[in-house]
Design a protein around this motif. Sequence first.
Motif, PDB file in Angstrom:
ATOM      1  N   GLU A  12       0.831  -1.204   0.000  1.00 30.10           N
ATOM      2  CA  GLU A  12       0.000   0.000   0.000  1.00 30.10           C
ATOM      3  C   GLU A  12       0.866   1.254   0.000  1.00 30.10           C
ATOM      4  O   GLU A  12       0.575   2.227  -0.702  1.00 30.10           O
ATOM      5  N   TYR A  52       4.832  -2.836  -9.559  1.00 28.20           N
ATOM      6  CA  TYR A  52       3.510  -2.407  -9.116  1.00 28.20           C
ATOM      7  C   TYR A  52       2.835  -1.445 -10.082  1.00 28.20           C
ATOM      8  O   TYR A  52       1.803  -0.871  -9.750  1.00 28.20           O
ATOM      9  N   SER A  57      -3.975  -0.269  -4.443  1.00 27.26           N
ATOM     10  CA  SER A  57      -3.350  -0.803  -3.228  1.00 27.26           C
ATOM     11  C   SER A  57      -3.902  -2.183  -2.865  1.00 27.26           C
ATOM     12  O   SER A  57      -3.167  -3.038  -2.376  1.00 27.26           O
ATOM     13  N   GLU A  58      -5.211  -2.425  -3.133  1.00 29.31           N
ATOM     14  CA  GLU A  58      -5.767  -3.753  -2.820  1.00 29.31           C
ATOM     15  C   GLU A  58      -5.123  -4.827  -3.695  1.00 29.31           C
ATOM     16  O   GLU A  58      -4.843  -5.936  -3.233  1.00 29.31           O
ATOM     17  N   GLU A  59      -4.907  -4.488  -4.963  1.00 23.40           N
ATOM     18  CA  GLU A  59      -4.293  -5.439  -5.886  1.00 23.40           C
ATOM     19  C   GLU A  59      -2.853  -5.728  -5.482  1.00 23.40           C
ATOM     20  O   GLU A  59      -2.398  -6.875  -5.550  1.00 23.40           O
ATOM     21  N   LYS A  61      -1.617  -5.533  -2.472  1.00 26.22           N
ATOM     22  CA  LYS A  61      -1.658  -6.339  -1.245  1.00 26.22           C
ATOM     23  C   LYS A  61      -1.954  -7.797  -1.594  1.00 26.22           C
ATOM     24  O   LYS A  61      -1.324  -8.711  -1.064  1.00 26.22           O
ATOM     25  N   ARG A  62      -2.908  -8.022  -2.496  1.00 23.68           N
ATOM     26  CA  ARG A  62      -3.262  -9.376  -2.916  1.00 23.68           C
ATOM     27  C   ARG A  62      -2.078 -10.058  -3.607  1.00 23.68           C
ATOM     28  O   ARG A  62      -1.817 -11.235  -3.375  1.00 23.68           O
ATOM     29  N   LEU A  63      -1.352  -9.312  -4.440  1.00 24.58           N
ATOM     30  CA  LEU A  63      -0.168  -9.856  -5.098  1.00 24.58           C
ATOM     31  C   LEU A  63       0.845 -10.327  -4.065  1.00 24.58           C
ATOM     32  O   LEU A  63       1.401 -11.423  -4.180  1.00 24.58           O
ATOM     33  N   LYS A  64       1.086  -9.504  -3.051  1.00 23.05           N
ATOM     34  CA  LYS A  64       2.053  -9.858  -2.012  1.00 23.05           C
ATOM     35  C   LYS A  64       1.597 -11.116  -1.266  1.00 23.05           C
ATOM     36  O   LYS A  64       2.404 -12.007  -0.983  1.00 23.05           O
ATOM     37  N   GLU A  65       0.301 -11.207  -0.968  1.00 22.29           N
ATOM     38  CA  GLU A  65      -0.228 -12.397  -0.290  1.00 22.29           C
ATOM     39  C   GLU A  65      -0.045 -13.641  -1.150  1.00 22.29           C
ATOM     40  O   GLU A  65       0.341 -14.703  -0.649  1.00 22.29           O
ATOM     41  N   LEU A  66      -0.316 -13.517  -2.447  1.00 27.91           N
ATOM     42  CA  LEU A  66      -0.162 -14.664  -3.345  1.00 27.91           C
ATOM     43  C   LEU A  66       1.300 -15.084  -3.477  1.00 27.91           C
ATOM     44  O   LEU A  66       1.600 -16.284  -3.532  1.00 27.91           O
ATOM     45  N   GLU A  69       2.118 -16.983  -0.316  1.00 27.24           N
ATOM     46  CA  GLU A  69       1.510 -18.311  -0.343  1.00 27.24           C
ATOM     47  C   GLU A  69       2.260 -19.223  -1.310  1.00 27.24           C
ATOM     48  O   GLU A  69       2.519 -20.391  -1.006  1.00 27.24           O
TER      49      GLU A  69
END
Length: 95
Positions: A12, A52, A57-59, A61-66, A69
């Motif tokens: 973010e 990036y 910012s949501e995208e 954050k989701r990229l970082k989570e993926l 994982e």
Amino acid sequence: MSAKKRKRHTPEQIVKKLRDADAMLNAGHDLAAVLQSLEVSESTLERWRKQYGGMKSEEAKRLKELEDENRRLKQLVADLSLDNQMLKSVASKNW
């Protein structure tokens, strides 16, 4: 020579800094002033733009989570492959 402490930015924060940089550059500020105000190097800014680019910012954050994982799952597969290899080695010996 001043040694700055490295700072980790959240996805973010990176997206916000990229937006700020674009706004300042469009307002006519020179690149050196933008980099100084954001407290990043030119190479960091370019790397962030590449990674990036046009994300929200949501995208980001989701990229970082993926990515996290994916890293965890790859480690799990490596561990299971090693266990499988050890079991095959033990099973092939004549006890």
